[in-house]
Design a protein around this motif. Structure first.
Motif, PDB file in Angstrom:
ATOM      1  N   UNK A 223       6.984  26.423  42.163  1.00 56.38           N
ATOM      2  CA  UNK A 223       8.078  27.387  42.050  1.00 56.38           C
ATOM      3  C   UNK A 223       9.232  26.747  41.280  1.00 56.38           C
ATOM      4  N   UNK A 224       9.656  27.406  40.207  1.00 57.72           N
ATOM      5  CA  UNK A 224      10.750  26.879  39.392  1.00 57.72           C
ATOM      6  C   UNK A 224      12.012  26.743  40.248  1.00 57.72           C
ATOM      7  N   UNK A 225      12.651  25.597  40.157  1.00 60.76           N
ATOM      8  CA  UNK A 225      13.807  25.350  41.019  1.00 60.76           C
ATOM      9  C   UNK A 225      15.132  25.781  40.400  1.00 60.76           C
ATOM     10  N   UNK A 226      15.078  26.273  39.171  1.00 61.98           N
ATOM     11  CA  UNK A 226      16.273  26.803  38.519  1.00 61.98           C
ATOM     12  C   UNK A 226      15.915  28.126  37.862  1.00 61.98           C
ATOM     13  N   UNK A 227      16.881  29.009  37.676  1.00 62.94           N
ATOM     14  CA  UNK A 227      16.595  30.255  36.970  1.00 62.94           C
ATOM     15  C   UNK A 227      16.134  29.967  35.542  1.00 62.94           C
ATOM     16  N   UNK A 228      15.158  30.710  35.078  1.00 65.20           N
ATOM     17  CA  UNK A 228      14.664  30.575  33.711  1.00 65.20           C
ATOM     18  C   UNK A 228      15.271  31.712  32.896  1.00 65.20           C
ATOM     19  N   UNK A 229      16.014  31.366  31.840  1.00 60.37           N
ATOM     20  CA  UNK A 229      16.804  32.346  31.094  1.00 60.37           C
ATOM     21  C   UNK A 229      16.242  32.611  29.709  1.00 60.37           C
ATOM     22  N   UNK A 230      16.332  33.874  29.272  1.00 66.76           N
ATOM     23  CA  UNK A 230      15.927  34.266  27.931  1.00 66.76           C
ATOM     24  C   UNK A 230      14.509  34.807  27.893  1.00 66.76           C
ATOM     25  N   UNK A 231      14.284  35.854  27.095  1.00 64.85           N
ATOM     26  CA  UNK A 231      12.978  36.521  27.114  1.00 64.85           C
ATOM     27  C   UNK A 231      11.846  35.590  26.697  1.00 64.85           C
ATOM     28  N   UNK A 232      12.083  34.697  25.731  1.00 65.91           N
ATOM     29  CA  UNK A 232      11.012  33.802  25.287  1.00 65.91           C
ATOM     30  C   UNK A 232      10.598  32.852  26.408  1.00 65.91           C
ATOM     31  N   UNK A 233      11.589  32.292  27.104  1.00 66.63           N
ATOM     32  CA  UNK A 233      11.281  31.363  28.188  1.00 66.63           C
ATOM     33  C   UNK A 233      10.641  32.066  29.380  1.00 66.63           C
ATOM     34  N   UNK A 234      11.108  33.270  29.686  1.00 66.40           N
ATOM     35  CA  UNK A 234      10.524  34.025  30.794  1.00 66.40           C
ATOM     36  C   UNK A 234       9.071  34.381  30.481  1.00 66.40           C
ATOM     37  N   UNK A 235       8.812  34.785  29.240  1.00 65.09           N
ATOM     38  CA  UNK A 235       7.446  35.121  28.828  1.00 65.09           C
ATOM     39  C   UNK A 235       6.553  33.891  28.875  1.00 65.09           C
ATOM     40  N   UNK A 236       7.074  32.771  28.416  1.00 59.41           N
ATOM     41  CA  UNK A 236       6.291  31.531  28.445  1.00 59.41           C
ATOM     42  C   UNK A 236       5.977  31.098  29.873  1.00 59.41           C
ATOM     43  N   UNK A 237       6.953  31.258  30.766  1.00 62.38           N
ATOM     44  CA  UNK A 237       6.732  30.877  32.165  1.00 62.38           C
ATOM     45  C   UNK A 237       5.604  31.710  32.783  1.00 62.38           C
TER      46      UNK A 237
END
Length: 312
Positions: A223-237
């Motif tokens: 589970x990611x311990x920090x918020x993931x920001x931006x559509x590219x990063x969210x899609x990659x995650x």
């Protein structure tokens, strides 16, 4: 000849039966208030149980309006719990998300309207003080008048109006207008499908440029311990671990008035997923890994309004 039993035992039994009847009728509303203030079904149930215990001990002959009395006690107890919960959450590892609740059979959780129920809004409500949150919930979700709220919170009417106005402005600056339930379902299905295929392009097309992914696991591995920001990063995650999507059983659920997905692995519920979306697209992806919160969601499906005495 008919005899009426006026014995003390009979009178006491009748009074308790009436107390149970009143409480059972109002319980969904009381839970709805506590849940919106706390963002936790477990804590809300604890508050409602404490309200029942106090209702039993109250001289009910002096209570003019049971609904007002019980709502007031519930609100004050929820505020107290929220104040202590805020301190506890300071040690929470990673993003914190509200506990979702199953609303397939009780879509408004006792409210006259479904306001302040979506997970994304509950998350924003956390930024308000407990008293501000309570005032906003009582006004927007349950349509209490300002004088009624003032009495519950033991504040002046003028002060309550200011608190609600301040809360509205704060939330208005952060909250976006939601799409309807059908469009929400479509966007969630499209997101899950694209993630399973590893289709980053389709995922980015579904997301707003400022999209954020939140993973609630309280330190759990994966589970990611920090918020993931931006559509590219969210899609990659969402596509970073292809093995995550293999051999899963995906089941649609109804959570907080919106669609969600419960992800099972080897028959065990492991992850809850939902999104928040506006007309511009998905702006928040919420992953819930915390086992206790997943268990609370599944337990909420059987949340009943049985006589409270059976729950003590």
């Amino acid at each position: 000849m008919t005899f009426t039993d006026h014995s003390p035992l009979s009178t006491t039994t009748n009074a308790l039966d009436e107390a149970v009847s009143v409480f059972v009728r109002l319980r969904p509303r009381l839970f709805g208030i506590a849940y919106r203030v706390l963002g936790s079904a477990v804590e809300a149930e604890d508050v409602v149980q404490e309200v029942w215990l106090r209702w039993q001990k109250t001289d009910r002959s002096t209570v003019v309006s049971p609904a007002a009395f019980l709502s007031s006690v519930t609100t004050r107890l929820a505020i107290n719990v929220a104040q202590s919960a805020r301190v506890r959450r300071e040690t929470y590892i990673g993003p914190w998300l509200p506990e979702p609740i199953d609303t397939s059979s009780d879509p408004e959780v006792g409210a006259q309207r479904a306001e302040a129920l979506e997970l994304a809004l509950l998350l924003v409500l956390e930024k308000l003080s407990p008293a501000e949150r309570a005032a906003y919930v009582l006004r927007e979700a349950f349509d209490y008048s300002y004088p009624e709220i003032a009495d519950m919170l033991q504040l002046s009417v003028v002060n309550v109006r200011k608190i609600v106005s301040r809360a509205r402005k704060h939330l208005g600056a952060e909250q976006r207008e939601s799409v309807d339930a059908e469009e929400h379902r479509r966007l969630l299905d499209a997101f899950v499908g694209a993630a399973q295929r590893g289709d980053i392009g389709s995922l980015e097309a579904l997301l707003t440029p400022d999209a954020v992914s939140l993973s609630d696991g309280n330190g759990m591995r994966g589970a990611a311990r920090i918020p993931v920001l931006g559509c590219a990063r969210v899609a990659n995650l969402a596509t970073a671990y292809p093995r995550f999507w293999r051999g899963l059983d995906l089941r649609s659920v109804h959570a907080n008035g919106r669609s969600g997905v419960m992800i099972y692995r080897e028959g065990e519920p492991k992850t809850f997923l939902t999104v928040a979306a506006s007309r511009e697209g998905i702006y928040k992806v919420m992953w819930l890994f915390n086992p206790s919160k997943i268990a609370a969601f599944l337990d909420s499906r059987s949340r009943s309004v049985s006589p409270p005495g059976s729950l003590s």
